[in-house]
Design a protein around this motif. Structure first.
Motif, mmCIF file in Angstrom:
data_model
loop_
_atom_site.group_PDB
_atom_site.id
_atom_site.type_symbol
_atom_site.label_atom_id
_atom_site.label_comp_id
_atom_site.label_asym_id
_atom_site.label_seq_id
_atom_site.Cartn_x
_atom_site.Cartn_y
_atom_site.Cartn_z
ATOM 1 N N LYS A 169 -5.681 8.414 -2.140
ATOM 2 C CA LYS A 169 -6.598 7.692 -3.030
ATOM 3 C C LYS A 169 -7.634 6.916 -2.205
ATOM 4 O O LYS A 169 -8.832 6.923 -2.523
ATOM 5 N N PHE A 170 -7.190 6.255 -1.139
ATOM 6 C CA PHE A 170 -8.105 5.488 -0.279
ATOM 7 C C PHE A 170 -9.137 6.413 0.371
ATOM 8 O O PHE A 170 -10.327 6.115 0.396
ATOM 9 N N GLY A 175 4.895 8.892 -2.460
ATOM 10 C CA GLY A 175 4.149 7.789 -3.072
ATOM 11 C C GLY A 175 3.136 7.204 -2.095
ATOM 12 O O GLY A 175 1.972 6.978 -2.441
ATOM 13 N N GLU A 213 -11.695 7.682 -2.066
ATOM 14 C CA GLU A 213 -12.687 6.668 -2.437
ATOM 15 C C GLU A 213 -13.786 6.552 -1.381
ATOM 16 O O GLU A 213 -14.963 6.434 -1.722
ATOM 17 N N ARG A 258 -8.741 -0.817 4.124
ATOM 18 C CA ARG A 258 -9.826 -0.157 3.397
ATOM 19 C C ARG A 258 -11.089 -0.113 4.274
ATOM 20 O O ARG A 258 -11.763 0.922 4.362
ATOM 21 N N CYS A 264 0.227 9.604 -1.501
ATOM 22 C CA CYS A 264 -0.727 9.586 -2.621
ATOM 23 C C CYS A 264 -1.621 8.349 -2.548
ATOM 24 O O CYS A 264 -2.801 8.410 -2.896
ATOM 25 N N SER A 265 -1.070 7.239 -2.091
ATOM 26 C CA SER A 265 -1.859 6.022 -1.959
ATOM 27 C C SER A 265 -2.924 6.197 -0.867
ATOM 28 O O SER A 265 -4.099 5.849 -1.060
ATOM 29 N N LEU A 322 0.797 -1.232 0.000
ATOM 30 C CA LEU A 322 0.000 0.000 0.000
ATOM 31 C C LEU A 322 0.829 1.282 0.000
ATOM 32 O O LEU A 322 0.312 2.351 -0.305
ATOM 33 N N GLY A 323 2.092 1.175 0.422
ATOM 34 C CA GLY A 323 2.878 2.399 0.589
ATOM 35 C C GLY A 323 2.642 3.044 1.948
ATOM 36 O O GLY A 323 3.146 4.125 2.229
#
Lengths: 303, 303
Positions: free
Chosen positions: B270-271, B263, B274, B166, B266-267, B132-133
Protein backbone atom coordinates in the motif's frame (compact mmCIF):
# COMPACT_ATOMS: atom_id res chain seq x y z
CA UNK A 1 -42.10 -6.07 23.74
CA UNK A 2 -38.36 -6.37 24.37
CA UNK A 3 -36.90 -9.83 24.84
CA UNK A 4 -33.62 -11.68 25.15
CA UNK A 5 -32.15 -12.48 21.69
CA UNK A 6 -32.72 -16.10 20.79
CA UNK A 7 -29.66 -16.44 18.57
CA UNK A 8 -26.86 -14.61 20.38
CA UNK A 9 -23.77 -16.85 20.24
CA UNK A 10 -21.14 -14.72 22.04
CA UNK A 11 -20.84 -11.76 24.41
CA UNK A 12 -22.83 -10.93 27.54
CA UNK A 13 -26.28 -12.53 27.69
CA UNK A 14 -29.26 -10.77 29.26
CA UNK A 15 -30.15 -13.76 31.44
CA UNK A 16 -30.12 -14.46 35.20
CA UNK A 17 -30.45 -10.76 35.99
CA UNK A 18 -27.38 -9.82 33.96
CA UNK A 19 -26.88 -6.90 31.62
CA UNK A 20 -27.10 -7.82 27.96
CA UNK A 21 -28.68 -6.88 24.64
CA UNK A 22 -32.40 -7.08 23.88
CA UNK A 23 -34.39 -7.34 20.66
CA UNK A 24 -37.91 -6.36 19.60
CA UNK A 25 -40.29 -7.79 17.00
CA UNK A 26 -39.60 -5.11 14.43
CA UNK A 27 -36.02 -6.23 13.73
CA UNK A 28 -34.07 -4.00 16.09
CA UNK A 29 -31.26 -4.99 18.43
CA UNK A 30 -30.63 -2.94 21.60
CA UNK A 31 -27.09 -3.14 22.95
CA UNK A 32 -26.49 -1.55 26.38
CA UNK A 33 -23.75 1.09 26.36
CA UNK A 34 -21.17 -0.21 28.78
CA UNK A 35 -20.11 2.29 31.42
CA UNK A 36 -16.34 1.96 30.98
CA UNK A 37 -16.31 4.07 27.82
CA UNK A 38 -16.47 1.13 25.43
CA UNK A 39 -20.14 1.76 24.70
CA UNK A 40 -19.53 5.38 23.83
CA UNK A 41 -16.58 4.41 21.65
CA UNK A 42 -18.79 1.98 19.73
CA UNK A 43 -21.52 4.62 19.33
CA UNK A 44 -18.89 7.10 18.11
CA UNK A 45 -17.67 4.54 15.60
CA UNK A 46 -21.16 3.99 14.18
CA UNK A 47 -21.73 7.75 13.93
CA UNK A 48 -18.41 8.30 12.15
CA UNK A 49 -18.89 5.28 9.87
CA UNK A 50 -22.48 6.21 8.88
CA UNK A 51 -21.47 9.64 7.64
CA UNK A 52 -18.09 8.74 6.12
CA UNK A 53 -18.40 9.16 2.37
CA UNK A 54 -15.11 7.32 1.83
CA UNK A 55 -16.84 4.03 2.69
CA UNK A 56 -18.20 2.53 -0.55
CA UNK A 57 -21.87 1.48 -0.66
CA UNK A 58 -21.06 -2.14 -1.48
CA UNK A 59 -19.11 -2.34 1.83
CA UNK A 60 -21.87 -0.88 4.02
CA UNK A 61 -23.95 -4.05 3.64
CA UNK A 62 -21.36 -5.87 5.77
CA UNK A 63 -22.20 -3.66 8.77
CA UNK A 64 -25.44 -3.57 10.77
CA UNK A 65 -27.52 -0.42 10.24
CA UNK A 66 -27.35 1.86 13.30
CA UNK A 67 -30.38 3.88 14.42
CA UNK A 68 -28.62 5.90 17.12
CA UNK A 69 -29.08 5.38 20.84
CA UNK A 70 -32.11 5.16 23.14
CA UNK A 71 -32.80 5.12 26.89
CA UNK A 72 -34.30 1.77 27.89
CA UNK A 73 -34.87 -0.31 31.01
CA UNK A 74 -31.70 -2.36 31.36
CA UNK A 75 -32.06 -6.14 31.35
CA UNK A 76 -30.45 -6.42 34.81
CA UNK A 77 -33.16 -4.28 36.42
CA UNK A 78 -30.74 -1.43 37.20
CA UNK A 79 -33.08 1.14 35.61
CA UNK A 80 -32.82 3.33 32.55
CA UNK A 81 -29.67 2.92 30.50
CA UNK A 82 -28.52 4.16 27.08
CA UNK A 83 -28.66 1.44 24.45
CA UNK A 84 -27.20 1.40 20.96
CA UNK A 85 -30.06 0.72 18.51
CA UNK A 86 -28.93 -1.57 15.72
CA UNK A 87 -30.42 -3.66 12.98
CA UNK A 88 -31.13 -7.17 14.33
CA UNK A 89 -29.21 -9.00 11.64
CA UNK A 90 -30.60 -12.46 12.44
CA UNK A 91 -34.26 -11.43 12.52
CA UNK A 92 -34.89 -12.44 8.90
CA UNK A 93 -33.52 -15.96 9.47
CA UNK A 94 -35.80 -18.73 10.69
CA UNK A 95 -33.23 -21.28 11.92
CA UNK A 96 -29.96 -19.43 11.58
CA UNK A 97 -26.63 -21.18 11.72
CA UNK A 98 -24.18 -18.57 13.00
CA UNK A 99 -20.44 -18.44 13.54
CA UNK A 100 -18.83 -15.51 15.39
CA UNK A 101 -15.20 -15.23 14.27
CA UNK A 102 -12.96 -12.71 16.01
CA UNK A 103 -10.54 -11.54 13.32
CA UNK A 104 -6.86 -10.64 13.76
CA UNK A 105 -3.74 -12.25 15.19
CA UNK A 106 -3.83 -9.71 18.01
CA UNK A 107 -6.91 -8.31 19.75
CA UNK A 108 -5.06 -5.41 21.46
CA UNK A 109 -4.29 -2.04 19.93
CA UNK A 110 -0.91 -0.30 20.07
CA UNK A 111 -2.13 2.57 22.29
CA UNK A 112 -3.53 0.26 24.99
CA UNK A 113 -2.05 -0.03 28.49
CA UNK A 114 0.60 -2.65 29.26
CA UNK A 115 -1.85 -4.52 31.50
CA UNK A 116 -4.53 -4.65 28.83
CA UNK A 117 -2.01 -5.81 26.22
CA UNK A 118 -0.68 -8.59 28.46
CA UNK A 119 -4.23 -9.78 29.24
CA UNK A 120 -5.19 -9.87 25.55
CA UNK A 121 -1.86 -11.41 24.50
CA UNK A 122 -2.29 -14.21 27.01
CA UNK A 123 -5.74 -15.06 25.62
CA UNK A 124 -4.57 -14.61 22.00
CA UNK A 125 -1.82 -17.19 22.62
CA UNK A 126 -4.14 -19.60 24.46
CA UNK A 127 -6.69 -19.58 21.63
CA UNK A 128 -6.10 -19.85 17.86
CA UNK A 129 -5.81 -16.05 17.50
CA UNK A 130 -2.00 -16.04 17.23
CA UNK A 131 -1.65 -19.23 15.22
CA UNK A 132 -4.58 -18.77 12.80
CA UNK A 133 -5.06 -15.01 12.79
CA UNK A 134 -8.63 -15.55 14.02
CA UNK A 135 -10.59 -17.45 16.64
CA UNK A 136 -14.13 -18.74 16.83
CA UNK A 137 -15.80 -16.79 19.66
CA UNK A 138 -19.14 -18.57 19.51
CA UNK A 139 -21.41 -20.55 17.23
CA UNK A 140 -24.72 -22.26 16.77
CA UNK A 141 -25.42 -24.77 14.09
CA UNK A 142 -28.94 -25.81 13.12
CA UNK A 143 -28.87 -29.54 12.63
CA UNK A 144 -32.52 -30.15 11.81
CA UNK A 145 -35.99 -30.34 13.31
CA UNK A 146 -35.19 -33.25 15.59
CA UNK A 147 -31.80 -32.40 16.98
CA UNK A 148 -32.23 -28.60 16.89
CA UNK A 149 -29.13 -26.50 17.46
CA UNK A 150 -25.59 -27.51 18.32
CA UNK A 151 -24.34 -24.69 20.51
CA UNK A 152 -21.04 -25.42 22.31
CA UNK A 153 -20.50 -23.71 25.66
CA UNK A 154 -18.11 -20.83 26.23
CA UNK A 155 -15.39 -23.03 27.75
CA UNK A 156 -15.53 -25.48 24.87
CA UNK A 157 -15.35 -22.65 22.32
CA UNK A 158 -12.35 -21.11 24.08
CA UNK A 159 -10.50 -24.41 23.90
CA UNK A 160 -10.90 -24.87 20.13
CA UNK A 161 -7.63 -25.85 18.46
CA UNK A 162 -6.58 -25.32 14.83
CA UNK A 163 -7.79 -28.87 14.18
CA UNK A 164 -11.19 -28.10 15.73
CA UNK A 165 -11.59 -24.89 13.72
CA UNK A 166 -10.90 -26.69 10.44
CA UNK A 167 -13.32 -29.43 11.36
CA UNK A 168 -16.07 -26.97 12.45
CA UNK A 169 -15.83 -25.02 9.19
CA UNK A 170 -16.61 -28.33 7.44
CA UNK A 171 -19.28 -29.45 9.89
CA UNK A 172 -20.95 -26.03 9.55
CA UNK A 173 -21.91 -26.79 5.93
CA UNK A 174 -22.59 -30.53 6.17
CA UNK A 175 -25.87 -32.38 6.09
CA UNK A 176 -24.49 -35.01 8.46
CA UNK A 177 -23.25 -32.31 10.84
CA UNK A 178 -24.24 -34.10 14.02
CA UNK A 179 -21.48 -36.62 13.43
CA UNK A 180 -18.95 -33.84 13.78
CA UNK A 181 -15.95 -35.76 12.57
CA UNK A 182 -13.76 -35.81 9.50
CA UNK A 183 -16.49 -37.57 7.57
CA UNK A 184 -18.57 -34.38 7.37
CA UNK A 185 -19.99 -34.49 3.85
CA UNK A 186 -19.76 -30.70 3.23
CA UNK A 187 -22.76 -31.10 0.94
CA UNK A 188 -23.91 -27.51 1.57
CA UNK A 189 -20.44 -26.02 0.90
CA UNK A 190 -21.07 -25.20 -2.78
CA UNK A 191 -24.33 -23.37 -2.02
CA UNK A 192 -23.23 -21.64 1.22
CA UNK A 193 -19.50 -20.98 0.84
CA UNK A 194 -19.47 -21.07 -2.98
CA UNK A 195 -21.31 -19.31 -5.80
CA UNK A 196 -21.29 -15.70 -6.87
CA UNK A 197 -23.25 -14.56 -3.80
CA UNK A 198 -21.77 -17.05 -1.35
CA UNK A 199 -19.68 -16.53 1.77
CA UNK A 200 -16.32 -16.81 -0.04
CA UNK A 201 -17.18 -14.10 -2.59
CA UNK A 202 -18.36 -11.81 0.21
CA UNK A 203 -15.13 -12.42 2.16
CA UNK A 204 -13.12 -11.62 -0.98
CA UNK A 205 -15.05 -8.38 -1.51
CA UNK A 206 -14.37 -7.37 2.08
CA UNK A 207 -10.69 -8.32 1.65
CA UNK A 208 -10.33 -6.04 -1.38
CA UNK A 209 -11.57 -3.14 0.75
CA UNK A 210 -9.17 -3.97 3.59
CA UNK A 211 -6.24 -3.99 1.15
CA UNK A 212 -7.00 -0.38 0.45
CA UNK A 213 -8.84 1.31 3.33
CA UNK A 214 -6.73 3.21 5.85
CA UNK A 215 -9.60 4.85 7.75
CA UNK A 216 -10.20 2.35 10.57
CA UNK A 217 -8.35 -0.40 12.43
CA UNK A 218 -10.81 -2.97 13.73
CA UNK A 219 -9.34 -4.49 16.89
CA UNK A 220 -11.20 -7.32 18.58
CA UNK A 221 -14.00 -7.05 16.03
CA UNK A 222 -16.10 -10.07 15.03
CA UNK A 223 -17.18 -11.33 11.66
CA UNK A 224 -20.48 -13.23 11.72
CA UNK A 225 -21.14 -15.91 9.13
CA UNK A 226 -24.84 -16.64 9.01
CA UNK A 227 -27.25 -18.60 6.87
CA UNK A 228 -30.36 -20.70 7.03
CA UNK A 229 -29.80 -24.23 5.71
CA UNK A 230 -33.41 -24.66 4.69
CA UNK A 231 -33.68 -21.46 2.69
CA UNK A 232 -30.31 -22.24 1.10
CA UNK A 233 -31.47 -25.68 -0.01
CA UNK A 234 -34.75 -24.20 -1.33
CA UNK A 235 -32.87 -21.38 -3.06
CA UNK A 236 -35.04 -18.83 -1.24
CA UNK A 237 -34.25 -15.75 0.87
CA UNK A 238 -32.46 -14.96 3.14
CA UNK A 239 -29.13 -15.74 1.51
CA UNK A 240 -25.88 -16.56 3.35
CA UNK A 241 -24.28 -13.39 4.70
CA UNK A 242 -21.29 -12.02 6.55
CA UNK A 243 -21.57 -9.09 8.97
CA UNK A 244 -19.02 -7.25 11.05
CA UNK A 245 -19.99 -6.46 14.67
CA UNK A 246 -18.42 -5.19 17.92
CA UNK A 247 -16.63 -1.91 17.35
CA UNK A 248 -15.67 -0.84 20.87
CA UNK A 249 -11.96 -1.09 20.01
CA UNK A 250 -11.89 0.49 16.57
CA UNK A 251 -9.18 3.15 16.25
CA UNK A 252 -8.22 5.55 13.45
CA UNK A 253 -6.15 4.01 10.67
CA UNK A 254 -4.06 7.15 10.16
CA UNK A 255 -3.17 6.29 6.59
CA UNK A 256 -2.10 2.69 7.31
CA UNK A 257 -4.10 -0.38 6.26
CA UNK A 258 -5.46 -2.70 8.99
CA UNK A 259 -2.84 -5.38 8.28
CA UNK A 260 -3.80 -7.25 11.45
CA UNK A 261 -7.42 -7.68 10.35
CA UNK A 262 -6.44 -8.28 6.72
CA UNK A 263 -3.97 -11.06 7.58
CA UNK A 264 -6.56 -12.87 9.70
CA UNK A 265 -9.23 -12.42 7.04
CA UNK A 266 -6.92 -13.96 4.41
CA UNK A 267 -6.31 -16.90 6.72
CA UNK A 268 -10.07 -17.46 7.14
CA UNK A 269 -10.51 -17.15 3.37
CA UNK A 270 -7.91 -19.86 2.82
CA UNK A 271 -9.74 -22.22 5.24
CA UNK A 272 -13.13 -21.58 3.59
CA UNK A 273 -11.62 -22.04 0.09
CA UNK A 274 -10.19 -25.38 1.13
CA UNK A 275 -13.53 -26.68 2.39
CA UNK A 276 -15.08 -25.54 -0.88
CA UNK A 277 -12.46 -27.10 -3.15
CA UNK A 278 -12.50 -30.37 -1.14
CA UNK A 279 -16.28 -30.51 -1.52
CA UNK A 280 -16.01 -29.94 -5.28
CA UNK A 281 -13.43 -32.68 -5.58
CA UNK A 282 -15.61 -35.12 -3.68
CA UNK A 283 -18.62 -34.15 -5.85
CA UNK A 284 -16.62 -34.97 -8.97
CA UNK A 285 -15.61 -38.24 -7.36
CA UNK A 286 -19.26 -39.02 -6.54
CA UNK A 287 -20.29 -38.21 -10.11
CA UNK A 288 -17.62 -40.51 -11.47
CA UNK A 289 -18.53 -43.29 -9.05
CA UNK A 290 -22.23 -42.99 -9.95
CA UNK A 291 -21.17 -43.39 -13.58
CA UNK A 292 -22.69 -40.03 -14.54
CA UNK A 293 -20.54 -37.62 -16.52
CA UNK A 294 -18.04 -36.12 -14.10
CA UNK A 295 -19.25 -32.55 -14.39
CA UNK A 296 -20.60 -30.88 -11.29
CA UNK A 297 -22.69 -27.74 -11.08
CA UNK A 298 -21.87 -24.91 -8.73
CA UNK A 299 -24.18 -26.32 -6.11
CA UNK A 300 -22.42 -29.66 -6.16
CA UNK A 301 -24.95 -31.65 -8.18
CA UNK A 302 -24.01 -33.91 -11.07
CA UNK A 303 -24.98 -32.78 -14.53
CA UNK B 1 40.23 -13.37 -1.30
CA UNK B 2 37.45 -13.00 1.32
CA UNK B 3 36.46 -9.52 2.40
CA UNK B 4 33.89 -7.62 4.42
CA UNK B 5 30.73 -6.93 2.33
CA UNK B 6 30.65 -3.35 1.13
CA UNK B 7 26.87 -3.06 1.01
CA UNK B 8 25.59 -4.79 4.14
CA UNK B 9 22.92 -2.53 5.66
CA UNK B 10 21.76 -4.55 8.69
CA UNK B 11 22.88 -7.42 10.92
CA UNK B 12 26.29 -8.15 12.46
CA UNK B 13 29.20 -6.58 10.59
CA UNK B 14 32.58 -8.32 10.29
CA UNK B 15 34.50 -5.25 11.48
CA UNK B 16 36.58 -4.41 14.57
CA UNK B 17 37.34 -8.08 15.20
CA UNK B 18 33.67 -9.06 15.29
CA UNK B 19 31.98 -12.07 13.73
CA UNK B 20 30.09 -11.29 10.53
CA UNK B 21 29.57 -12.38 6.94
CA UNK B 22 32.22 -12.25 4.21
CA UNK B 23 32.08 -12.12 0.43
CA UNK B 24 34.41 -13.19 -2.39
CA UNK B 25 34.93 -11.88 -5.92
CA UNK B 26 32.93 -14.66 -7.54
CA UNK B 27 29.54 -13.49 -6.18
CA UNK B 28 29.29 -15.64 -3.06
CA UNK B 29 28.26 -14.52 0.41
CA UNK B 30 29.54 -16.47 3.47
CA UNK B 31 27.35 -16.16 6.55
CA UNK B 32 28.78 -17.61 9.80
CA UNK B 33 26.53 -20.24 11.42
CA UNK B 34 25.73 -18.79 14.82
CA UNK B 35 26.35 -21.15 17.70
CA UNK B 36 22.97 -20.84 19.40
CA UNK B 37 21.22 -23.06 16.88
CA UNK B 38 19.98 -20.22 14.69
CA UNK B 39 22.64 -20.91 12.05
CA UNK B 40 21.69 -24.56 11.82
CA UNK B 41 18.01 -23.64 11.63
CA UNK B 42 18.73 -21.31 8.72
CA UNK B 43 20.81 -23.99 6.95
CA UNK B 44 17.99 -26.49 7.51
CA UNK B 45 15.53 -24.01 6.01
CA UNK B 46 17.64 -23.55 2.86
CA UNK B 47 18.01 -27.33 2.49
CA UNK B 48 14.28 -27.91 2.89
CA UNK B 49 13.36 -24.98 0.62
CA UNK B 50 15.79 -25.98 -2.18
CA UNK B 51 14.31 -29.44 -2.50
CA UNK B 52 10.65 -28.57 -1.91
CA UNK B 53 8.80 -29.13 -5.17
CA UNK B 54 5.74 -27.27 -3.84
CA UNK B 55 7.63 -23.95 -4.21
CA UNK B 56 6.92 -22.61 -7.72
CA UNK B 57 9.87 -21.60 -9.90
CA UNK B 58 8.71 -18.00 -10.25
CA UNK B 59 8.93 -17.65 -6.44
CA UNK B 60 12.48 -19.06 -6.13
CA UNK B 61 13.93 -15.94 -7.72
CA UNK B 62 12.96 -14.01 -4.57
CA UNK B 63 15.36 -16.11 -2.47
CA UNK B 64 19.17 -16.17 -2.63
CA UNK B 65 20.63 -19.35 -4.11
CA UNK B 66 22.23 -21.51 -1.40
CA UNK B 67 25.42 -23.51 -2.10
CA UNK B 68 25.48 -25.42 1.18
CA UNK B 69 27.94 -24.77 4.01
CA UNK B 70 31.72 -24.50 4.22
CA UNK B 71 34.40 -24.33 6.93
CA UNK B 72 36.18 -20.96 6.80
CA UNK B 73 38.34 -18.76 8.99
CA UNK B 74 35.87 -16.66 10.97
CA UNK B 75 36.14 -12.88 10.64
CA UNK B 76 36.72 -12.46 14.39
CA UNK B 77 39.90 -14.57 14.31
CA UNK B 78 38.37 -17.37 16.39
CA UNK B 79 39.46 -20.01 13.87
CA UNK B 80 37.56 -22.33 11.56
CA UNK B 81 33.79 -21.96 11.59
CA UNK B 82 30.96 -23.31 9.46
CA UNK B 83 29.54 -20.70 7.09
CA UNK B 84 26.39 -20.78 5.01
CA UNK B 85 27.39 -20.23 1.36
CA UNK B 86 24.86 -18.03 -0.41
CA UNK B 87 24.53 -16.04 -3.60
CA UNK B 88 25.84 -12.50 -3.00
CA UNK B 89 22.72 -10.75 -4.23
CA UNK B 90 24.27 -7.28 -4.48
CA UNK B 91 27.38 -8.35 -6.42
CA UNK B 92 25.86 -7.47 -9.79
CA UNK B 93 24.99 -3.93 -8.69
CA UNK B 94 27.54 -1.14 -9.05
CA UNK B 95 26.05 1.49 -6.69
CA UNK B 96 23.17 -0.35 -5.07
CA UNK B 97 20.46 1.45 -3.16
CA UNK B 98 19.19 -1.08 -0.63
CA UNK B 99 16.40 -1.16 1.91
CA UNK B 100 16.13 -3.99 4.46
CA UNK B 101 12.49 -4.28 5.56
CA UNK B 102 11.64 -6.71 8.36
CA UNK B 103 8.15 -7.95 7.52
CA UNK B 104 5.35 -8.80 9.97
CA UNK B 105 3.55 -7.09 12.85
CA UNK B 106 5.24 -9.53 15.23
CA UNK B 107 8.76 -10.90 15.01
CA UNK B 108 8.23 -13.70 17.56
CA UNK B 109 6.80 -17.11 16.85
CA UNK B 110 4.09 -18.83 18.91
CA UNK B 111 6.38 -21.62 20.17
CA UNK B 112 9.02 -19.22 21.56
CA UNK B 113 9.75 -18.80 25.27
CA UNK B 114 7.95 -16.12 27.28
CA UNK B 115 11.20 -14.19 27.72
CA UNK B 116 11.93 -14.19 24.00
CA UNK B 117 8.36 -13.10 23.20
CA UNK B 118 8.49 -10.21 25.69
CA UNK B 119 11.85 -9.04 24.31
CA UNK B 120 10.58 -9.09 20.72
CA UNK B 121 7.22 -7.55 21.65
CA UNK B 122 8.94 -4.67 23.38
CA UNK B 123 11.00 -3.93 20.26
CA UNK B 124 8.02 -4.48 17.95
CA UNK B 125 6.05 -1.86 19.90
CA UNK B 126 8.99 0.59 20.04
CA UNK B 127 9.51 0.43 16.26
CA UNK B 128 6.91 0.57 13.47
CA UNK B 129 6.52 -3.23 13.47
CA UNK B 130 3.21 -3.21 15.37
CA UNK B 131 1.76 -0.09 13.78
CA UNK B 132 2.83 -0.68 10.17
CA UNK B 133 3.27 -4.44 10.03
CA UNK B 134 6.91 -3.90 9.02
CA UNK B 135 9.98 -1.92 10.01
CA UNK B 136 13.01 -0.66 8.16
CA UNK B 137 15.98 -2.53 9.64
CA UNK B 138 18.66 -0.79 7.57
CA UNK B 139 19.23 1.08 4.34
CA UNK B 140 21.69 2.74 2.05
CA UNK B 141 20.75 5.15 -0.65
CA UNK B 142 23.11 6.09 -3.47
CA UNK B 143 22.75 9.81 -3.97
CA UNK B 144 25.30 10.34 -6.72
CA UNK B 145 29.04 10.54 -7.41
CA UNK B 146 29.61 13.55 -5.20
CA UNK B 147 27.57 12.79 -2.11
CA UNK B 148 27.93 9.00 -2.30
CA UNK B 149 25.69 6.94 0.00
CA UNK B 150 23.23 8.02 2.65
CA UNK B 151 23.45 5.30 5.28
CA UNK B 152 21.71 6.14 8.57
CA UNK B 153 23.15 4.56 11.71
CA UNK B 154 21.52 1.74 13.64
CA UNK B 155 20.09 4.01 16.33
CA UNK B 156 18.58 6.36 13.78
CA UNK B 157 17.03 3.43 11.88
CA UNK B 158 15.54 2.00 15.07
CA UNK B 159 13.89 5.32 15.84
CA UNK B 160 12.09 5.62 12.47
CA UNK B 161 8.44 6.58 12.87
CA UNK B 162 5.54 5.93 10.47
CA UNK B 163 6.14 9.44 9.11
CA UNK B 164 9.85 8.67 8.54
CA UNK B 165 9.08 5.40 6.76
CA UNK B 166 6.66 7.06 4.37
CA UNK B 167 9.15 9.82 3.66
CA UNK B 168 12.06 7.38 3.13
CA UNK B 169 10.06 5.30 0.64
CA UNK B 170 9.70 8.54 -1.39
CA UNK B 171 13.28 9.70 -0.89
CA UNK B 172 14.48 6.26 -1.96
CA UNK B 173 13.26 6.88 -5.54
CA UNK B 174 13.92 10.60 -5.86
CA UNK B 175 16.58 12.43 -7.85
CA UNK B 176 16.73 15.15 -5.19
CA UNK B 177 17.04 12.57 -2.43
CA UNK B 178 19.63 14.44 -0.40
CA UNK B 179 16.97 16.98 0.57
CA UNK B 180 15.12 14.21 2.37
CA UNK B 181 11.95 16.14 2.94
CA UNK B 182 8.42 16.11 1.65
CA UNK B 183 9.56 17.76 -1.55
CA UNK B 184 11.20 14.55 -2.76
CA UNK B 185 10.41 14.51 -6.48
CA UNK B 186 9.92 10.70 -6.72
CA UNK B 187 11.12 10.99 -10.31
CA UNK B 188 12.47 7.41 -10.29
CA UNK B 189 9.25 5.93 -8.85
CA UNK B 190 7.71 4.96 -12.23
CA UNK B 191 10.85 3.13 -13.35
CA UNK B 192 11.79 1.54 -9.99
CA UNK B 193 8.49 0.90 -8.18
CA UNK B 194 6.32 0.84 -11.33
CA UNK B 195 6.28 -1.04 -14.63
CA UNK B 196 5.71 -4.69 -15.37
CA UNK B 197 9.08 -5.74 -13.88
CA UNK B 198 9.18 -3.13 -11.12
CA UNK B 199 9.19 -3.50 -7.33
CA UNK B 200 5.40 -3.25 -6.97
CA UNK B 201 4.72 -6.06 -9.46
CA UNK B 202 7.28 -8.25 -7.71
CA UNK B 203 5.70 -7.54 -4.32
CA UNK B 204 2.28 -8.44 -5.75
CA UNK B 205 3.63 -11.71 -7.16
CA UNK B 206 5.08 -12.57 -3.76
CA UNK B 207 1.78 -11.60 -2.09
CA UNK B 208 -0.18 -13.99 -4.33
CA UNK B 209 2.07 -16.82 -3.16
CA UNK B 210 1.66 -15.85 0.51
CA UNK B 211 -2.13 -15.90 0.13
CA UNK B 212 -1.85 -19.54 -0.73
CA UNK B 213 1.31 -21.12 0.68
CA UNK B 214 0.99 -22.93 4.01
CA UNK B 215 4.44 -24.52 4.04
CA UNK B 216 6.50 -21.92 5.95
CA UNK B 217 5.97 -19.10 8.42
CA UNK B 218 8.72 -16.50 8.03
CA UNK B 219 9.24 -14.85 11.42
CA UNK B 220 11.69 -11.98 11.66
CA UNK B 221 12.59 -12.36 8.00
CA UNK B 222 13.72 -9.41 5.89
CA UNK B 223 12.73 -8.30 2.43
CA UNK B 224 15.48 -6.43 0.57
CA UNK B 225 14.54 -3.86 -2.05
CA UNK B 226 17.54 -3.18 -4.25
CA UNK B 227 18.32 -1.31 -7.43
CA UNK B 228 20.97 0.75 -9.13
CA UNK B 229 19.72 4.22 -10.03
CA UNK B 230 22.15 4.57 -12.91
CA UNK B 231 21.30 1.29 -14.59
CA UNK B 232 17.58 2.06 -14.07
CA UNK B 233 17.91 5.45 -15.77
CA UNK B 234 19.91 3.89 -18.63
CA UNK B 235 17.44 1.03 -18.91
CA UNK B 236 20.28 -1.49 -18.51
CA UNK B 237 20.82 -4.47 -16.20
CA UNK B 238 20.59 -5.16 -13.30
CA UNK B 239 16.92 -4.40 -12.81
CA UNK B 240 15.23 -3.49 -9.50
CA UNK B 241 14.70 -6.58 -7.37
CA UNK B 242 13.26 -7.84 -4.11
CA UNK B 243 14.90 -10.68 -2.17
CA UNK B 244 13.95 -12.41 1.07
CA UNK B 245 16.79 -13.08 3.55
CA UNK B 246 17.32 -14.20 7.17
CA UNK B 247 15.57 -17.48 7.81
CA UNK B 248 16.76 -18.42 11.31
CA UNK B 249 13.19 -18.15 12.64
CA UNK B 250 11.23 -19.87 9.91
CA UNK B 251 8.85 -22.52 11.25
CA UNK B 252 6.52 -24.99 9.58
CA UNK B 253 3.22 -23.54 8.37
CA UNK B 254 1.24 -26.69 9.24
CA UNK B 255 -1.50 -25.94 6.73
CA UNK B 256 -2.03 -22.30 7.80
CA UNK B 257 -1.00 -19.28 5.70
CA UNK B 258 1.62 -16.89 7.11
CA UNK B 259 -0.98 -14.21 7.90
CA UNK B 260 1.56 -12.22 9.91
CA UNK B 261 3.94 -11.88 6.95
CA UNK B 262 1.09 -11.41 4.48
CA UNK B 263 -0.51 -8.57 6.46
CA UNK B 264 2.80 -6.71 6.70
CA UNK B 265 3.54 -7.29 3.02
CA UNK B 266 0.13 -5.82 2.08
CA UNK B 267 0.88 -2.78 4.23
CA UNK B 268 4.23 -2.26 2.45
CA UNK B 269 2.49 -2.73 -0.92
CA UNK B 270 0.00 0.00 0.00
CA UNK B 271 2.84 2.42 0.88
CA UNK B 272 4.74 1.68 -2.35
CA UNK B 273 1.52 2.03 -4.42
CA UNK B 274 0.87 5.42 -2.88
CA UNK B 275 4.34 6.73 -3.78
CA UNK B 276 3.79 5.45 -7.30
CA UNK B 277 0.33 6.96 -7.77
CA UNK B 278 1.46 10.29 -6.26
CA UNK B 279 4.38 10.37 -8.71
CA UNK B 280 2.06 9.64 -11.64
CA UNK B 281 -0.29 12.42 -10.56
CA UNK B 282 2.55 14.89 -10.33
CA UNK B 283 3.85 13.76 -13.77
CA UNK B 284 0.43 14.46 -15.26
CA UNK B 285 0.47 17.84 -13.52
CA UNK B 286 3.95 18.55 -14.95
CA UNK B 287 2.78 17.54 -18.43
CA UNK B 288 -0.22 19.83 -18.14
CA UNK B 289 1.90 22.68 -16.83
CA UNK B 290 4.41 22.24 -19.65
CA UNK B 291 1.47 22.49 -22.06
CA UNK B 292 2.17 19.06 -23.51
CA UNK B 293 -0.72 16.60 -23.79
CA UNK B 294 -1.38 15.28 -20.30
CA UNK B 295 -0.49 11.69 -21.06
CA UNK B 296 2.39 10.13 -19.21
CA UNK B 297 4.26 6.97 -20.06
CA UNK B 298 4.93 4.27 -17.52
CA UNK B 299 8.33 5.72 -16.75
CA UNK B 300 6.82 9.10 -15.97
CA UNK B 301 7.74 10.94 -19.16
CA UNK B 302 5.30 13.09 -21.12
CA UNK B 303 4.14 11.74 -24.43
Amino acid sequence: MLKVPEHQVAGHLAIDGKLGPLVDDSGRFYKPLQGDGRGNKELAFYESFSSDTRVPDHIRKYFPVCYGSQLLEASNGSGLLHHLVLQDIVSSYRNPSIMDVKIGSRTWYPEASDNYIQKCLEKDRRTTTVSLGFRIAGLQLYEGKESGYWRPGRKEVQSFTVYNVRSILRRFVSSNSSIGNENSDCSFAPSIYGGSAGILEQLLELKAWFEDQTIYHFHSCSLLILFDKESVSKGSAPVPAIKLIDFAHVVEGKGVIDHNFLGGLCSLIKFVSEVLSDSKESSIKDCVESEKPGICTDNGNCQ
